[in-house]
Write a protein that holds these residues in place. Structure first.
Motif, PDB file in Angstrom:
ATOM      1  N   PRO A  19      -3.178  -3.010  -0.658  1.00  0.00           N
ATOM      2  CA  PRO A  19      -4.361  -2.508  -0.680  1.00  0.00           C
ATOM      3  C   PRO A  19      -4.402  -1.143  -0.644  1.00  0.00           C
ATOM      4  O   PRO A  19      -3.442  -0.213  -0.150  1.00  0.00           O
ATOM      5  CB  PRO A  19      -5.336  -2.886   0.489  1.00  0.00           C
ATOM      6  N   GLY A  20      -5.141  -0.381  -1.316  1.00  0.00           N
ATOM      7  CA  GLY A  20      -5.198   1.216  -1.288  1.00  0.00           C
ATOM      8  C   GLY A  20      -5.635   1.760   0.003  1.00  0.00           C
ATOM      9  O   GLY A  20      -5.039   2.664   0.484  1.00  0.00           O
ATOM     10  N   ASP A  21      -6.798   1.224   0.530  1.00  0.00           N
ATOM     11  CA  ASP A  21      -7.333   1.313   1.944  1.00  0.00           C
ATOM     12  C   ASP A  21      -6.546   1.028   2.974  1.00  0.00           C
ATOM     13  O   ASP A  21      -6.490  -0.032   3.241  1.00  0.00           O
ATOM     14  CB  ASP A  21      -8.769   1.050   1.953  1.00  0.00           C
ATOM     15  N   PRO A  22      -5.886   1.791   3.812  1.00  0.00           N
ATOM     16  CA  PRO A  22      -5.356   1.637   4.950  1.00  0.00           C
ATOM     17  C   PRO A  22      -6.150   0.515   5.954  1.00  0.00           C
ATOM     18  O   PRO A  22      -5.541  -0.220   6.838  1.00  0.00           O
ATOM     19  CB  PRO A  22      -4.615   2.891   5.722  1.00  0.00           C
ATOM     20  N   TYR A  23      -7.320   0.948   6.221  1.00  0.00           N
ATOM     21  CA  TYR A  23      -8.262   0.115   7.081  1.00  0.00           C
ATOM     22  C   TYR A  23      -8.363  -1.231   6.528  1.00  0.00           C
ATOM     23  O   TYR A  23      -8.576  -2.288   7.064  1.00  0.00           O
ATOM     24  CB  TYR A  23      -9.609   0.716   7.147  1.00  0.00           C
ATOM     25  N   ARG A  24      -8.230  -1.405   5.120  1.00  0.00           N
ATOM     26  CA  ARG A  24      -8.361  -2.821   4.528  1.00  0.00           C
ATOM     27  C   ARG A  24      -7.127  -3.501   4.532  1.00  0.00           C
ATOM     28  O   ARG A  24      -7.190  -4.811   4.876  1.00  0.00           O
ATOM     29  CB  ARG A  24      -8.765  -2.541   3.081  1.00  0.00           C
ATOM     30  N   ALA A  25      -5.993  -2.742   4.824  1.00  0.00           N
ATOM     31  CA  ALA A  25      -4.746  -3.252   5.070  1.00  0.00           C
ATOM     32  C   ALA A  25      -5.008  -4.042   6.493  1.00  0.00           C
ATOM     33  O   ALA A  25      -4.397  -5.208   6.590  1.00  0.00           O
ATOM     34  CB  ALA A  25      -3.525  -2.460   5.153  1.00  0.00           C
ATOM     35  N   ARG A  26      -5.366  -3.271   7.370  1.00  0.00           N
ATOM     36  CA  ARG A  26      -5.571  -3.915   8.761  1.00  0.00           C
ATOM     37  C   ARG A  26      -6.461  -4.880   8.538  1.00  0.00           C
ATOM     38  O   ARG A  26      -6.060  -6.066   9.295  1.00  0.00           O
ATOM     39  CB  ARG A  26      -6.053  -2.835   9.856  1.00  0.00           C
ATOM     40  N   TRP A  27      -7.625  -4.989   8.250  1.00  0.00           N
ATOM     41  CA  TRP A  27      -8.573  -6.069   8.338  1.00  0.00           C
ATOM     42  C   TRP A  27      -7.852  -7.429   7.606  1.00  0.00           C
ATOM     43  O   TRP A  27      -7.942  -8.408   8.110  1.00  0.00           O
ATOM     44  CB  TRP A  27      -9.659  -5.652   7.042  1.00  0.00           C
ATOM     45  N   ALA A  28      -6.923  -7.343   6.270  1.00  0.00           N
ATOM     46  CA  ALA A  28      -6.337  -8.209   5.657  1.00  0.00           C
ATOM     47  C   ALA A  28      -5.286  -8.621   6.604  1.00  0.00           C
ATOM     48  O   ALA A  28      -5.122 -10.309   6.738  1.00  0.00           O
ATOM     49  CB  ALA A  28      -5.755  -7.846   4.318  1.00  0.00           C
ATOM     50  N   ALA A  29      -4.589  -8.189   7.200  1.00  0.00           N
ATOM     51  CA  ALA A  29      -3.582  -8.468   8.226  1.00  0.00           C
ATOM     52  C   ALA A  29      -4.285  -9.199   9.274  1.00  0.00           C
ATOM     53  O   ALA A  29      -3.613 -10.467   9.594  1.00  0.00           O
ATOM     54  CB  ALA A  29      -2.639  -7.540   8.612  1.00  0.00           C
ATOM     55  N   GLU A  30      -5.259  -8.858   9.772  1.00  0.00           N
ATOM     56  CA  GLU A  30      -5.760  -9.548  11.116  1.00  0.00           C
ATOM     57  C   GLU A  30      -6.490 -10.702  10.576  1.00  0.00           C
ATOM     58  O   GLU A  30      -6.730 -11.702  11.519  1.00  0.00           O
ATOM     59  CB  GLU A  30      -6.739  -8.562  11.744  1.00  0.00           C
ATOM     60  N   THR A  31      -7.230 -10.741   9.387  1.00  0.00           N
ATOM     61  CA  THR A  31      -7.805 -12.111   8.970  1.00  0.00           C
ATOM     62  C   THR A  31      -7.022 -12.932   8.331  1.00  0.00           C
ATOM     63  O   THR A  31      -7.385 -14.185   8.751  1.00  0.00           O
ATOM     64  CB  THR A  31      -8.901 -11.578   7.857  1.00  0.00           C
ATOM     65  N   ARG A  37       1.726  -7.552  13.283  1.00  0.00           N
ATOM     66  CA  ARG A  37       2.033  -6.473  14.084  1.00  0.00           C
ATOM     67  C   ARG A  37       2.139  -5.218  13.467  1.00  0.00           C
ATOM     68  O   ARG A  37       2.580  -5.304  12.130  1.00  0.00           O
ATOM     69  CB  ARG A  37       3.395  -6.836  14.884  1.00  0.00           C
ATOM     70  N   LEU A  38       1.743  -4.027  13.705  1.00  0.00           N
ATOM     71  CA  LEU A  38       1.721  -2.911  13.223  1.00  0.00           C
ATOM     72  C   LEU A  38       3.269  -2.277  13.098  1.00  0.00           C
ATOM     73  O   LEU A  38       3.930  -2.240  14.186  1.00  0.00           O
ATOM     74  CB  LEU A  38       0.900  -1.781  13.991  1.00  0.00           C
ATOM     75  N   VAL A  39       3.592  -2.092  11.821  1.00  0.00           N
ATOM     76  CA  VAL A  39       4.926  -1.709  11.524  1.00  0.00           C
ATOM     77  C   VAL A  39       4.928  -0.176  11.085  1.00  0.00           C
ATOM     78  O   VAL A  39       6.090   0.341  10.902  1.00  0.00           O
ATOM     79  CB  VAL A  39       5.723  -2.562  10.642  1.00  0.00           C
ATOM     80  N   ASN A  40       3.850   0.337  10.595  1.00  0.00           N
ATOM     81  CA  ASN A  40       3.807   1.762  10.280  1.00  0.00           C
ATOM     82  C   ASN A  40       2.570   2.224  10.451  1.00  0.00           C
ATOM     83  O   ASN A  40       1.294   1.747  10.084  1.00  0.00           O
ATOM     84  CB  ASN A  40       4.203   1.772   8.705  1.00  0.00           C
ATOM     85  N   GLU A  41       2.498   3.605  10.712  1.00  0.00           N
ATOM     86  CA  GLU A  41       0.944   4.247  10.725  1.00  0.00           C
ATOM     87  C   GLU A  41       1.491   5.715  10.440  1.00  0.00           C
ATOM     88  O   GLU A  41       0.630   6.680  10.886  1.00  0.00           O
ATOM     89  CB  GLU A  41       0.579   4.198  12.340  1.00  0.00           C
ATOM     90  N   VAL A  42       2.516   6.202   9.866  1.00  0.00           N
ATOM     91  CA  VAL A  42       2.954   7.419   9.480  1.00  0.00           C
ATOM     92  C   VAL A  42       1.754   8.011   8.608  1.00  0.00           C
ATOM     93  O   VAL A  42       1.411   7.370   7.884  1.00  0.00           O
ATOM     94  CB  VAL A  42       4.239   7.648   8.753  1.00  0.00           C
ATOM     95  N   ILE A  59       1.478  -6.303   4.701  1.00  0.00           N
ATOM     96  CA  ILE A  59       0.434  -5.863   4.179  1.00  0.00           C
ATOM     97  C   ILE A  59       0.398  -4.302   4.341  1.00  0.00           C
ATOM     98  O   ILE A  59      -0.011  -3.965   5.700  1.00  0.00           O
ATOM     99  CB  ILE A  59      -0.829  -6.526   4.606  1.00  0.00           C
ATOM    100  N   HIS A  60       0.402  -3.460   3.371  1.00  0.00           N
ATOM    101  CA  HIS A  60       0.593  -2.144   3.566  1.00  0.00           C
ATOM    102  C   HIS A  60      -0.085  -1.171   2.602  1.00  0.00           C
ATOM    103  O   HIS A  60      -0.200  -1.583   1.435  1.00  0.00           O
ATOM    104  CB  HIS A  60       2.058  -1.604   3.417  1.00  0.00           C
TER     105      HIS A  60
END
Length: 236
Positions: A19-31, A37-42, A59-60
């Protein structure tokens, strides 16, 4: 670890949803993923790795625009061994028969320019999706009862477009929707010989002005994520 991705070796799966939005990556991963697990936040570009039906998936986020996506796609493929990359994102409809919340599967991506244009020089390269992913995504959408459209899209290199004449010609020539990343994703994937697809949810309509309210977008995007996952793992 690369300049833009801080994941350790083995942290990135061979299948990556972008996804373009990193917060959407978090939402999709958690959903949708088990034990994400978080593997990147650079630089705030979040990436998560987990499993879906027992299959490893990352999901990145890609950031907005082809230049940003190109960085992450190159590094995910070249340095982490990604073999399947599926863009999951929003798009604006350009045809009257396409409705808000429909899904568009990008067979090909028209564009004025991409970061790879310097490599291609005078060649007008036609960026296209991987057929196996496209076919599997179409079947997944049909099985789920989702209204899907497959065809040409437009990857714009600007968000605030000042070319209504160009939009008119693309609508006239059957371009389904506009977004900002798929063309470069398809070119990078072709360069490395890996698979790529863009699965897009129609969030707004260039002809009617209709749009999904911001508070409803995540719910509306769920079908797109499921279609992408089923396309990557049709036998799972």
């Amino acid at each position: 670890m690369t300049i833009h991705i801080g994941a350790a070796p083995g942290d990135i799966a061979q299948t990556v949803l972008m996804p373009g939005d990193p917060y959407r990556a978090r939402w999709a991963a958690e959903t949708f993923l088990d034990t994400p697990r978080l593997v990147n936040e650079v630089r705030g570009m979040l990436g998560y790795t987990g499993t879906w039906r027992g299959q490893p998936v990352t999901i990145h986020g890609s950031g907005m625009g082809m230049a940003s996506l190109s960085i992450y796609a190159n590094e995910l493929i070249r340095d982490y061994g990604a073999k399947t990359l599926i863009r999951i994102g929003s798009a604006g409809a350009m045809q009257p028969h396409i409705n808000i919340r429909d899904v568009v599967l990008a067979m090909a991506a028209t564009t004025l320019s991409t970061p790879s244009s310097g490599i291609m020089r005078e060649l007008s390269f036609a960026p296209t999706a991987d057929w196996s992913l496209l076919h599997a995504a179409w079947q997944a959408a049909t099985t789920r009862g989702v209204t899907a459209h497959a065809g040409n899209i437009y990857s714009s290199d600007v968000f605030y477009d000042e070319r209504p004449d160009l939009n008119e010609q693309m609508t006239r020539h059957g371009v389904l929707a506009v977004e900002m990343e798929a063309a470069e994703l398809y070119i990078v994937a072709a360069r490395y010989g890996v698979r790529a697809l863009a699965v897009l949810t129609i969030s707004d309509h260039l002809l009617t002005g209709a749009a999904i309210p911001s508070e409803e977008r995540e719910k509306s995007f769920g079908e797109m994520v499921e279609i992408a996952l089923q396309a990557a793992f049709p036998d799972a």
